[in-house]
Design a protein around this motif. Structure first.
Motif, PDB file in Angstrom:
ATOM      1  N   ARG A  29      -8.653  -1.262   2.889  1.00  0.00           N
ATOM      2  CA  ARG A  29      -7.361  -1.159   3.549  1.00  0.00           C
ATOM      3  C   ARG A  29      -7.191  -2.258   4.578  1.00  0.00           C
ATOM      4  N   ARG A  33     -11.281   0.940  -2.093  1.00  0.00           N
ATOM      5  CA  ARG A  33     -10.524   2.151  -1.800  1.00  0.00           C
ATOM      6  C   ARG A  33     -10.931   2.760  -0.452  1.00  0.00           C
ATOM      7  N   ASP A  77      -2.166   5.235   2.541  1.00  0.00           N
ATOM      8  CA  ASP A  77      -3.010   4.116   2.937  1.00  0.00           C
ATOM      9  C   ASP A  77      -2.483   3.442   4.189  1.00  0.00           C
ATOM     10  N   MET A 130       0.829  -1.213   0.000  1.00  0.00           N
ATOM     11  CA  MET A 130       0.000   0.000   0.000  1.00  0.00           C
ATOM     12  C   MET A 130       0.858   1.256   0.000  1.00  0.00           C
TER      13      MET A 130
END
Lengths: 261, 358, 309
Positions: B206, B201, A104, A100
């Protein structure tokens, strides 16, 4: 150096013992950490410092002893509970999410604070969007603080080591921790990078008000910035006090320089 | 020259967080949608719809589902065929047993059946990973194979496990012609694709990626591995289930359990590997590749063969397909583990600089 | 009772065949930490090679004696498998050295497809016979205990004997020879093994060669019993639960796991099957493996899997 108010004991480690099969990683360790202070844990390699942090974090479960946080005592900690109670940490070997970007990675630190459920997120309207933006603002605040603005969209795996360490710190800060456990945050850095990191640590302690528990090998750094120090060797505590007290402690000196046993 | 971001400054975080922050990308996607909704229906032949476009749309949808589980959350799954089957047979049962059940709710209910199945067979992911998880998902696959072959209730007591559907309608409009089927699939793909992109997203995306990259660190941040993994299985199997229902209802019309065998599972996994793991766009690339390749080989190989004076049989072509697939999988894993999507974004990087060398 | 014994024995024999394939899995995993999904494809490839070579050798060399032709075919097929092993190491494994397990697993999936396609292109895709002179008639044992006796396939007994010999040889190889020791070191820790001078690449070629020979023996036996055809490749999928049960790192585990699965499949089909519609063989092994995964992922004899922080 501004005047700092060091408060009462916020974290209390009581008689923790940790064994892996036949190896005694920690034997009967007890010490406390006061609110707003910078507490260093030092000791030769293999002394059990990271294991100590792992116990506080809930990654390892000690066989004996307990940990008291803000008056509540636990015989073993559950990682999520610990995170919810406001304890964050960085890792010696950088446990960053390599796939990431920087943003993020730090946003994952906000995870506990994000309230909208999956369905709202899928639709991404109204409250979900606003919440995402709000957390983004906080993360940008951290990015400014750590001076990594230029790298925000870069995948973390592509950054140099020093910057990765900052992202690790940023992710921990995103949790708005009351207690921040730093596992060798300056490992592998040159003098300038260490100065930067010291500055960050002191600023975090000052501006964000977090209590800091710090594992570090660089004695100069430890003596300079910590309020109190715990010394471990072979899983046992051999020193506890201010930097000056510890520096002149016989046992500590022989542990570092080595004596014939 | 064309692909510069110069002058495109974002003044709000919201603008920075959009799906397509670069104006040129927004234009491109608008063009693609226009082509898909307007140009293709006018220009494409029935054969094109049936052989390429409709399978492409359905497999893209399924690949998005697989990508969420395997690419974003890092949980390997060799049981996607089973999820498709549960979606298809689930939708079938709702459609056929409840009089007057409209099509789209049946598809969604089929997807929900797949969700339950997915969560159930996703439970092992809380204990094991890697190869061991692959074995658990294979258990799901073979169990589903057996379930739809032997438990008569699922197939409305049909003797061989094969079922068929007919008379499909959406809001009163018949879904019979290739064109109408195309629109149905396209519409569902666009909607679910958008929802999926929003998920990956956002915060849950995450979480999934955190679990994939380092689940111990994720736990320390406060992410619950159980919630993240099972939600990945749930969302993924829902999408794959809907795709399976579409495959049965719209593409096949009539099917038996073998339509969703372990080969299908492998094919979906290959789409995700070749297309790009952890990339919604990659799912499209992978699906396109796997759909088009056999057809391309079918045309190209006999031609090539005749150049050398060789006659290549249909069996030969299907063997060549295996060889090329296998070689490509290995090649991508070695050279570009992030698949066609990564090659695409590298291409875009070069395009930003064009016509300058650096 | 006789019927039960027959089913049991049939299961044991089937299990023995699974064990042979599982052995290939275990060998490669023990030595390189790679799970070789392509073992089934290797069995098919080897069997195809041997079947076709046995056909072609009389044309090539004029050797008439079928036994001799078979031996030559076996050796030739072995050489082919060595070549395959070497190519796999050179072209695939070497480039994926430090990648995580899932990547390597998927690479072996790719190799599976490749070998399946290539094998059928080179050797053809009909059904071929391997005739190594296995006796096809069944015998009846224990006629004194059970009226009519218990039906046993001589072929299966010989297959079991061959498998047992192979396993013994491999165990001796691993425990007693220095190469075997090196293999165990490599399985434990690639980097540590490299740092003491063990040539990683050569070791891997050796291991894949051994796995190739095991595949050849398995292919020969399966092929003799069932004929050589494409479905042989799916044998890997049947044998996968065996290594979960037995433990990925245990040679005796592969044997015992195979026997348990073989017996379990047959018994469950005969005694449980009628209650649930039959045909449960296709998932029995897998669901059993699933149960193990939930409670004892390392299998009966494998090493405990430790996750380091």
């Amino acid at each position: 150096m501004s005047q700092k108010q060091i408060g009462d004991v916020i974290l209390d480690v009581n008689n923790i013992s940790l064994r892996f099969g036949g190896v005694n990683a920690l034997t009967d360790i007890s010490f406390n950490v006061k609110e707003h202070e910078i507490r260093a844990i030092i000791g030769p390699n293999g002394a059990g410092k990271s294991s100590m942090l792992n116990c506080i974090n809930g990654v390892y479960t000690p066989q004996d002893g307990s940990i008291t946080f803000r008056g509540k005592t636990f015989s073993h900690m559950n990682s999520r509970q610990v995170a919810e109670m406001g304890v964050a940490r960085t890792f010696q070997n950088l446990a960053l999410f390599k796939g990431m970007s920087v943003i993020d990675n730090i946003m994952t630190g906000r995870n506990l604070k994000i309230k909208s459920n999956m369905f709202l997120q899928a639709l991404r309207i109204g409250p979900a969007e606003k919440e995402e933006t709000r957390h983004r603002e906080y993360v940008e605040h951290i990015i400014d603080f750590l001076e990594i603005q230029a790298f925000r969209k870069t995948p973390v795996g592509q950054l140099p080591y020093g910057l990765q360490k900052r992202v690790d710190l940023g992710r921990a800060l995103a949790m708005e921790p009351q207690v921040l456990l730093l596992d060798e945050p300056m490992a592998g850095m040159n003098v300038e990078e260490k100065q930067d990191m010291c500055r960050f640590v002191l600023d975090v302690n000052d501006e964000f008000g977090s209590t800091i528990v710090l594992i570090e090998h660089d004695m100069g750094v430890v003596m300079d910035i910590s309020d109190r120090v715990v010394v471990l060797d072979y899983g046992k505590k051999i020193g506890d006090g201010t930097p000056e007290e510890v520096r002149s402690n016989e046992d500590v000196i022989s542990a570092y320089l080595g004596t014939s046993h | 020259m064309f692909y510069r971001e110069n002058g495109q400054f974002k003044t709000t975080y919201r603008a920075d967080q959009q799906i397509f922050p670069i104006t040129q990308d927004r234009i491109a996607i608008a063009l693609i949608l226009a082509v898909a909704f307007l140009a293709v229906p006018m220009l494409a032949s029935d054969y094109l719809f049936r052989a390429i476009l409709i399978p492409f749309l359905i497999f893209s949808l399924a690949a998005i589902g697989v990508n969420i589980l395997v690419g974003y959350c890092g949980q390997i799954s060799l049981g996607s065929g089973a999820f498709m089957a549960v979606g298809a047979y689930g939708a079938y049962n709702f459609f056929v047993r409840i009089p007057g059940m409209p099509l789209i709710p049946s598809l969604i209910l089929g997807g929900l059946c797949a969700t339950f199945f997915g969560i159930l067979f996703g439970l092992p992911s809380l204990r094991v990973k890697g190869l061991y998880l692959a074995v658990a998902t294979l258990a799901a696959q073979f169990f589903a194979d057996w379930m739809f072959l032997r438990i008569k209730w699922f197939t409305n007591d049909s003797p061989s496990g094969s079922v068929s559907v007919s008379n499909l309608q959406v809001f009163g409009l018949e879904v019979e012609t290739p064109l109408s089927k195309y629109f149905l699939c396209l519409g569902i793909l666009v909607v679910i694709g958008l929802l999926a992109k929003n998920l990956v997203r956002g915060a849950i995306g995450r979480e999934w990626m955190a679990i994939r990259d380092m689940d111990v660190a994720a736990a320390v941040i406060g992410i619950r591995p159980m919630y993240a993994k099972l939600s990945a299985f749930a969302v993924s199997s829902f999408i794959i289930g809907v795709a399976g229902a579409l495959w049965g209802f719209v593409y096949l019309g009539a099917w038996e359990p073998a339509a969703f065998s372990v080969d299908q599972s492998f094919r979906l996994l290959f789409m995700v590997i070749i297309g790009g793991m952890g990339s919604i766009m990659g799912s499209f690339f992978g699906a396109a590749f796997i759909v088009v390749l056999p057809i391309a080989l079918n045309q190209a190989l006999p031609l090539l063969g005749s150049l050398f004076g060789l006659e290549i049989s249909t069996a030969g072509i299907s063997h060549a397909e295996l060889i090329i697939f296998g070689a490509l999988i290995v090649w991508f894993l070695i050279v570009e583990p992030h698949g066609l999507a990564k090659l695409w974004s590298i291409g875009k990087q070069k395009l930003r600089l064009w016509p300058f060398p650096h | 009772m006789a019927f039960f014994l027959e089913t049991l024995l049939g299961g044991l024999m089937a299990g023995m065949l699974y064990s042979l394939v599982a052995l290939g899995f275990v060998l490669i995993f023990k030595a390189s930490g790679v799970f070789n999904f392509a073992q089934g494809a290797m069995v098919l490839f080897a069997a195809l090679a041997m079947a076709r070579f046995a056909e072609w050798i009389p044309h090539w060399t004029g050797i008439d004696n079928p036994m001799l032709a078979n031996v030559v075919a076996f050796v030739l097929a072995g050489v082919v498998m060595f070549l395959v092993a070497w190519l796999i190491e050179r072209l695939v494994l070497r480039h994926l050295v430090n990648q995580e397990g899932t990547t390597l697993l998927m690479a072996t999936l790719g190799i599976t497809y490749f070998l399946e396609g290539l094998g059928q292109t080179i050797f053809g895709s009909d059904i071929y016979k391997i005739d190594i002179g296995m006796p096809k008639e069944p015998i009846f044992m224990l006629e004194s205990l059970f009226p009519g006796g218990v039906l046993v396939n001589k072929e299966d007994v010989i297959a079991a004997a061959i498998a047992a010999t192979l396993v013994t040889l491999l165990s001796v190889f691993f425990q007693k020879t220095s190469t075997g020791r090196a293999l165990r070191a490599v399985a434990d820790d690639h980097q540590a093994a490299q740092s003491i001078g063990i040539p990683l690449n050569r070791i891997w070629v050796i291991v894949w060669c051994v796995a190739g020979v095991v595949a050849l023996v398995a292919g020969m036996i399966w092929g003799s019993k069932l004929g050589v055809q494409f479905s042989l490749a799916t044998v890997a999928l049947r044998a996968l639960p065996v290594v979960i049960l037995g433990g990925l790192t245990s040679v005796p585990g592969a044997i015992i796991g195979g026997l348990i699965i073989g017996v379990g499949e047959k018994l469950s089909e005969v005694y449980l099957g009628p209650f649930v519609g039959g045909g449960i063989e296709i998932w029995f092994a897998y669901v059993l493996a699933l149960v193990f995964l939930l409670f004892r992922p390392q299998g009966l004899f494998g090493e405990k899997i430790i996750d380091r922080v």
